[in-house]
Design a protein around this motif. Sequence first.
Motif, short mmCIF file in Angstrom:
data_model
loop_
_atom_site.label_atom_id
_atom_site.label_comp_id
_atom_site.label_asym_id
_atom_site.label_seq_id
_atom_site.Cartn_x
_atom_site.Cartn_y
_atom_site.Cartn_z
N LYS A 193 0.82 -1.21 0.00
CA LYS A 193 0.00 0.00 0.00
C LYS A 193 0.86 1.27 0.00
CE LYS A 193 -4.14 -2.00 2.08
NZ LYS A 193 -5.12 -1.94 3.19
N CYS A 194 2.12 1.11 0.40
CA CYS A 194 3.08 2.21 0.28
C CYS A 194 4.45 1.58 0.05
CB CYS A 194 3.08 3.09 1.53
SG CYS A 194 4.11 4.57 1.34
N VAL A 195 4.65 1.10 -1.17
CA VAL A 195 5.81 0.27 -1.46
C VAL A 195 7.12 1.04 -1.30
CG1 VAL A 195 5.87 0.72 -3.96
CG2 VAL A 195 6.63 -1.51 -3.06
N GLU A 196 7.10 2.36 -1.51
CA GLU A 196 8.34 3.13 -1.39
C GLU A 196 8.81 3.25 0.05
OE1 GLU A 196 5.04 6.29 -1.99
OE2 GLU A 196 5.46 4.20 -2.49
N VAL A 197 7.94 2.95 1.01
CA VAL A 197 8.31 2.92 2.42
C VAL A 197 8.46 1.49 2.92
CG1 VAL A 197 7.51 3.46 4.77
CG2 VAL A 197 7.29 5.16 2.96
N GLY A 198 7.52 0.62 2.55
CA GLY A 198 7.52 -0.75 3.06
C GLY A 198 8.64 -1.60 2.51
N LEU A 199 8.93 -1.50 1.20
CA LEU A 199 9.96 -2.35 0.61
C LEU A 199 11.36 -2.04 1.13
CD1 LEU A 199 10.28 -4.68 -1.33
CD2 LEU A 199 10.59 -3.05 -3.20
N PRO A 200 11.76 -0.76 1.26
CA PRO A 200 13.05 -0.49 1.90
C PRO A 200 13.15 -1.04 3.32
CG PRO A 200 12.28 1.46 0.76
CD PRO A 200 11.15 0.47 0.73
N ALA A 201 12.03 -0.99 4.06
CA ALA A 201 12.04 -1.54 5.42
C ALA A 201 12.31 -3.04 5.40
CB ALA A 201 10.71 -1.24 6.11
N LEU A 202 11.68 -3.74 4.46
CA LEU A 202 11.87 -5.19 4.36
C LEU A 202 13.32 -5.52 3.98
CD1 LEU A 202 10.75 -8.05 4.36
CD2 LEU A 202 9.99 -7.70 2.01
N PRO A 394 4.00 4.46 10.24
CA PRO A 394 3.24 3.99 9.07
C PRO A 394 3.11 2.48 9.04
CG PRO A 394 4.79 5.70 8.43
CD PRO A 394 5.10 5.37 9.87
N LEU A 395 1.91 2.00 8.78
CA LEU A 395 1.66 0.55 8.84
C LEU A 395 2.44 -0.26 7.81
CD1 LEU A 395 -2.15 0.43 9.70
CD2 LEU A 395 -0.18 0.09 11.21
N PRO A 396 2.80 0.27 6.63
CA PRO A 396 3.66 -0.52 5.73
C PRO A 396 5.00 -0.90 6.35
CG PRO A 396 2.58 1.21 4.50
CD PRO A 396 2.26 1.46 5.94
N ILE A 397 5.52 -0.09 7.26
CA ILE A 397 6.75 -0.47 7.96
C ILE A 397 6.48 -1.66 8.86
CG2 ILE A 397 8.49 0.31 9.62
CD1 ILE A 397 8.12 3.13 8.62
N VAL A 398 5.35 -1.63 9.56
CA VAL A 398 4.95 -2.76 10.42
C VAL A 398 4.75 -4.01 9.57
CG1 VAL A 398 3.20 -3.59 12.02
CG2 VAL A 398 3.89 -1.18 12.07
N ALA A 399 4.13 -3.86 8.40
CA ALA A 399 3.91 -5.01 7.51
C ALA A 399 5.22 -5.63 7.06
CB ALA A 399 3.07 -4.58 6.31
N ALA A 400 6.25 -4.79 6.85
CA ALA A 400 7.56 -5.31 6.47
C ALA A 400 8.14 -6.18 7.58
CB ALA A 400 8.50 -4.15 6.14
N LEU A 401 7.95 -5.75 8.83
CA LEU A 401 8.40 -6.57 9.96
C LEU A 401 7.66 -7.90 9.98
CD1 LEU A 401 8.50 -3.88 12.82
CD2 LEU A 401 10.29 -4.46 11.17
N TYR A 402 6.35 -7.86 9.71
CA TYR A 402 5.54 -9.07 9.74
C TYR A 402 6.03 -10.10 8.71
CZ TYR A 402 2.00 -6.70 12.62
OH TYR A 402 1.34 -6.07 13.64
N CYS A 403 6.49 -9.63 7.56
CA CYS A 403 6.95 -10.55 6.52
C CYS A 403 8.06 -11.47 7.04
CB CYS A 403 7.46 -9.78 5.30
SG CYS A 403 6.17 -8.96 4.35
N VAL A 404 8.90 -10.95 7.91
CA VAL A 404 10.00 -11.73 8.47
C VAL A 404 9.56 -12.48 9.73
CG1 VAL A 404 12.31 -11.60 9.50
CG2 VAL A 404 11.75 -10.21 7.50
N LEU A 405 8.82 -11.81 10.61
CA LEU A 405 8.50 -12.40 11.91
C LEU A 405 7.49 -13.53 11.79
CD1 LEU A 405 8.31 -9.12 14.02
CD2 LEU A 405 10.25 -10.66 13.68
#
Length: 535
Positions: A193-202, A394-405
């Motif tokens: 939903k905000c790939v420019e923030v979430g993908l770098p976090a992942l 921002p929740l996309p940062i949280v979603a990036a954490l979820y992908c790993v956890l």
Amino acid sequence: MAGGGGGGGGGSKADEFQPFPVKDQLPGIDFCVSSSPPWPEAIILGFQHYLVMLGTTVIIPSMLVPLMGGGDVEKAEVINNLLFVSGINTLSQTLFGTRLPVVMRGSYSFIIPAVSIVTSNRFKQYTDPHQRFKESMRTLQGAIIMASLFNMIIGFFGFWRIFGRFLNPLAAVPLVTLTGLGLYALGFPRLAKCVEVGLPALIILVVLSQYIPHMLQSKRGIFDRLAVLSTVAVVWGYAEVLTLAGAYDDKPSNTQISCRTDRAGLLKAAPWIRVPYPFQYGSPRFNAGDAFAMMAASFVAIVESTGTFLAASRYGSATPKPPSVLSRGIGWQGIGLLLDGALGTGSGCTASVENAGLLGLTRNGSRKVVQISAGFMLFFSILGKFGAVLASIPLPIVAALYCVLFAYVAAAGLSFLQFCHLNSFRSKFILGFSLFMGLSVTQYFNQYQLNSGHGLVNTKSTSFNNIIQVIFTSPATVATIVAYFLDCTHSLGHSATRRDSGRHWWAKFRYFERDTRSEEFYSLPWNLNRFFPSF
């Protein structure tokens, strides 16, 4: 090939290709359940656990409160309520429940009955949004309180202990695996939903936790233990820069909500100091149909908590927990559910999947660290402004954490395969069929509701419809029902069944006193085992 060598060289070569030994306790963990790191490190790691559980704490009220007629002020209140109760429940679970390093937070399984309740016609008579919010919350409170009785009966009366006695590693694999994988919708779909923030976090999280530690062996503990904290700090700052630079000024509202760091509305709405207290919205309202629907959600939360407990015991380098300890934990989860209802969180509680995954990422399964995180929950729930700052990540940062956890929890489930006979066709069928049905059945139920606007079962009883929908949209619950039934009935009289299921590996953990390590990991503090013995 074994005979082609000669002397010691051939024997050494053969040893290299021996199967990996089965381990009751996971090796390579820096701090197990009963040990703890130095205080400064423990405090930092506890804050990291608090940061990880914030995502769900914000998501659930953000979904429910607008449907109840509430605005930012009410949403901030419910978030603080949920955070406060999560702190109490985490302390009670780590002290008197399973004694595992698990964080107790809000459960997604309660969303289906909660949404059905707050959107029902009975609240349309209220024209004042705040009054409608209060009446909706009072009805939710009554249903959750009734559901807590179901939880406590299942746990404290030993019914879940019976389930645990017949739970073998073969059935535990789909249970734990889909406890992690079943939450896939909260991962990359939300990140995108905000790939420019979430993908770098992942990317940053994977690099910091997996690659950098292997390049700098002497500093391994620093990078992987603090990878989540570092990732959030860096990417949150980057998102703040994008927001201040006006990158989202002309974007659609959905993009702004996902990407901007100033759109949560929580900081302005949150009070400086507020202590949640029971029945602050008035006396609960009780309805039998609502209560039964919440009980179904409570059952799903029990199953998913069981999967999380198994993963936490693995990453805490503890032995498999005795069934009596599991049942005790479910009973205390029921007490936590009672507190959820009394203080008005809008949902029930369950063991946090993401925090169990964090145990694996940091290789730190210390109980003390999780108890410190509970202290942070209580502190920030009372000092609302400070908590609101962190809750606006921002929740996309949280979603990036979820992908790993979530992936770590799924991997914990797969690790139980070491106890099973994988060359058995019985084992292959039960594993494959239960995993497939756990994903396929829930996908069908979700897709049917998306296409038709109502659940697959659409009778005149809304409560019955919700009961069916909440159970069959939980991948872990469906997979566990299938695997548990098949493991207990398929080829029951065959002599190899016990070994195929790995039952013999867990036989010594069926009863508390049969393995001395159970006392170290699971006994109650302050010699309370004298008054509340485990069997």
